[in-house]
Scaffold this motif. Structure first.
Motif, PDB file in Angstrom:
ATOM      1  N   ASN A   1     -39.251 -24.546 -61.672  1.00 51.91           N
ATOM      2  CA  ASN A   1     -39.099 -23.502 -62.690  1.00 51.91           C
ATOM      3  C   ASN A   1     -37.728 -22.828 -62.659  1.00 51.91           C
TER       4      ASN A   1
ATOM      5  N   LEU B   1     -41.851 -19.296 -59.793  1.00 55.09           N
ATOM      6  CA  LEU B   1     -40.414 -19.481 -60.016  1.00 55.09           C
ATOM      7  C   LEU B   1     -39.751 -19.479 -58.645  1.00 55.09           C
TER       8      LEU B   1
ATOM      9  N   ASP C   1     -37.131 -18.874 -56.872  1.00 61.83           N
ATOM     10  CA  ASP C   1     -35.799 -18.267 -56.826  1.00 61.83           C
ATOM     11  C   ASP C   1     -35.556 -17.530 -55.515  1.00 61.83           C
TER      12      ASP C   1
ATOM     13  N   SER D   1     -30.973 -19.531 -67.457  1.00 65.64           N
ATOM     14  CA  SER D   1     -32.214 -20.296 -67.477  1.00 65.64           C
ATOM     15  C   SER D   1     -32.342 -21.162 -68.725  1.00 65.64           C
TER      16      SER D   1
ATOM     17  N   SER E   1     -39.131 -27.278 -65.164  1.00 62.35           N
ATOM     18  CA  SER E   1     -40.437 -26.627 -65.301  1.00 62.35           C
ATOM     19  C   SER E   1     -41.505 -27.482 -64.636  1.00 62.35           C
TER      20      SER E   1
ATOM     21  N   THR F   1     -32.413 -24.770 -67.629  1.00 65.63           N
ATOM     22  CA  THR F   1     -33.592 -25.354 -66.970  1.00 65.63           C
ATOM     23  C   THR F   1     -34.164 -26.475 -67.841  1.00 65.63           C
TER      24      THR F   1
END
Lengths: 315, 315, 315
Positions: free
Chosen positions: A278, B84, B86, A252, A282, A255
């Motif tokens: 995210n 997030l 994911d 991460s 972000s 990111t």
């Protein structure tokens, strides 16, 4: 232009991008070009932007169109030559391509890679079969290796927003929970190599793209260093080309955040969408004025319109 | 009209219904209005009438259109903010709405409720997200809480068939094997509250609709009593609002039969379709001259056409 | 022409075929006929050629159109009369047909047989329901028993390629891994019986077609004998009519190869597609100049265009 499947099919990418931006100003000024012409769109995989922007582009040019999700609405397609078709595939790609192309004047094809067999994927077999067996010009709606309509729209977006003659463009890998194709970064790199930009590609070790696409770009494993002074930050996940189709990292630290963007030259954020918020970027960055993602998507219409216009004019 | 998502968006429902009936007489008289305008139709759920009548309405007005089953043809959509991403959802509704609306001039959205979380459903989150993030007018093609195009078509149908100045309209619950949304009865009640009718709502105990939709209607648990003297019988199943999403009864005494219709003032039978024969209504009633179900469906085209015309004229 | 569901609906098949070939020469010469007319296409089963050629035909005539995969995009349809609809089917075909036909001017229906209940299949219940309950002309896009648009295109193709006044046409069964309907061979035989050809049907014992379709054709169990002197070889698999829906043979001696074609009078190879390569026909034959499969598929557009033109002119 005969077909549109990679940057190689385009004589002058800057002229094509400027044509797209010109059509954006007057989308309906060429409706006679498409009269009695039909665009066929064949999807082997899901699509949102490509599907809808292509429809809009065709309609703007006065073309008729059809859209077919061939995997769901038609027959299962055999793509290998010389086989005994005694399994679950009812139609051969040779007939499918030959037949479908008789019902339209330009044919768009979307076909994703399987991400297990690199040689198979990089032969772009399905796209190539349509090139071989169809009787009309072919437009790639994203193949296993390239997404040239996206790259053209990206170039248009950069042209609209650049503030210096040779902007620094950073293509950066970013984390993602699933293995994704290399088509978008391959294609973006291929186009940027021919554009008036300073291209840097940054990713963790092991994520090197195929050299034919990297071209003259600077490659760095240090994202922070790469982002220094960037005018455009183009984020994208891809799976490994070397350890083909593998996810080697979900770090991460890659990111794109406000802290990352602070390293740039008031850089603009770009992504082809769909984007995992995210993970890739972000909320704060994608929702900021620096984000060009909606502009990129909007330019997809006029990129396709420029491509269709060029094909119709030369066929 | 800016958007069309509930009766609140309409200045004068009678004028809009009359406009629809006028368009029914000359469907092709306004083809210039839609020139170079595109209607986008996005379905998160199945549709037959809404899908086809909306297409016809757009074509009658000279509009281009696209139709997308976003759940099947596109990417899975994340609808929550600040998460997030994911998991298995590849695209956020903020981008989806922003992008799709760039490819059209009016955008229709269908999204059903989950029927497990009342607060979530009644926030009409998906419709609201499109209202928040799209750049063009939004038409509800049925949301979690309302189906205003149906209600407008119903009002048009009542106007065509009423034989007195203030008809008695009875909205009656009827049994069904599966849990259904409250959107149609909510919306019908909301519109009838603003129409020149005497509205009665009848259902078994526990099937009370949300008060904001009931308005000034008379509510009765006695179907036979409610049907006395009815000019229009609008049958519909819905699941419980109080015990949210639950089926509390499948009592076949609530099915609309010839005996039930005999209680009315030679009443007309109405239903939005699709309808379960011999659950909601007996074959004898739906196949009788008193049945207006096909007329309601036919009016869907001209309801949508009136809405699109109003939106195009004021945007 | 009122409807187009079998050869019986056509006054003069030769005139209709010639009309199709004339439209092929000038596809856009009748665009006024379709103005403000809509073609609806409803698919209960997959389709490629029929779907796309019908769209092209409608567009060539200036018609609007909609396409619906009713099994995937709409509600599950109840097709029996008089039932209590308490199962998983949400809409009755009576309403579906009545409603859909209100949104279009001509309605095409595709519905395949189940291949388990011969009486049910041969009643062509779904097509018949649309004929009974729809308010507009119906075109069969292939029913349980017939595929008349294919047969018309086949007749057009034979007319284009015949070199003598009464060509010998051999319809031959060929092996296939799955049980297939009899619709294409039924329909082809039915049309050839009315055409100026010498029709021979050849298949293994047990594969006799329903007598109503065989008509005056010569029937033979000896493929080699039947192929002698053939001008056209029309290959097709079908499952048994007598032992209904069964596969009685997958004998590869019935595959059409170069050796088989050598028995003919420099015969042309025909198939409706999709075709299993090296099951039905060898690569060498289908890829040879004798193969007319792409021409047949191309003629589908103009077959549909002739049918639509005839229907629009007489309704």
């Amino acid at each position: 232009m005969k077909n549109f499947t990679s940057v190689q099919d385009v004589q002058d990418i800057n002229a094509l991008a400027l044509e797209g931006l010109s059509l954006k100003q007057s989308p309906f000024s060429n409706k006679a070009i498409g009269e009695n012409k039909t665009l066929g769109l064949i999807f082997f995989n899901p699509s949102l932007r490509t599907r809808l922007s292509s429809q809009k582009a065709a309609q703007n040019l006065g073309m008729e169109l059809f859209v077919m999700n061939i995997d769901k609405e038609g027959w299962r397609i055999e793509t290998e030559m010389g086989v005994l078709m005694d399994g679950d595939k009812a139609e051969h790609i040779k007939e499918a391509a030959g037949v479908i192309s008789q019902y339209c004047d330009v044919l768009g094809i979307r076909s994703f890679p399987g991400l297990t067999d690199r040689n198979a994927d990089y032969s772009d077999h399905i796209l190539q079969s349509f090139l071989d067996f169809a009787s009309v010009p072919i437009v790639s709606l994203e193949s296993a290796t390239r997404h040239p309509l996206q790259s053209l729209a990206d170039l248009m977006t950069i042209k609209e927003h650049q503030t210096n003659a040779k902007p620094k463009v950073v293509l950066t890998w970013a984390p993602h929970p699933r293995a994704l194709p290399q088509a978008v970064p391959n294609s973006f790199a291929e186009w940027m190599n021919q554009a008036d930009v300073d291209l840097v590609i940054t990713h963790p070790e092991g994520y090197e793209l195929d050299e034919q696409f990297v071209g003259n770009a600077t490659v760095s494993y240090q994202q922070d260093e790469a982002l220094q002074g960037a005018d455009f930050v183009y984020a994208k996940n891809w799976s490994s080309f070397q350890q083909y189709g593998k996810i080697l990292s979900t770090d991460s630290n890659w990111t794109i955040t406000r802290e990352k963007m602070a390293l740039t030259n008031q850089g603009k954020f770009m992504h082809c969408l769909p984007v995992r918020r995210n993970m890739i970027v972000s909320d704060a960055v994608i929702d900021s004025p620096a984000s060009l993602v909606l502009e990129q998507a909007n330019n997809r219409t006029f990129a396709m319109q420029a491509v269709l216009k060029s094909i119709l004019e030369s066929n």
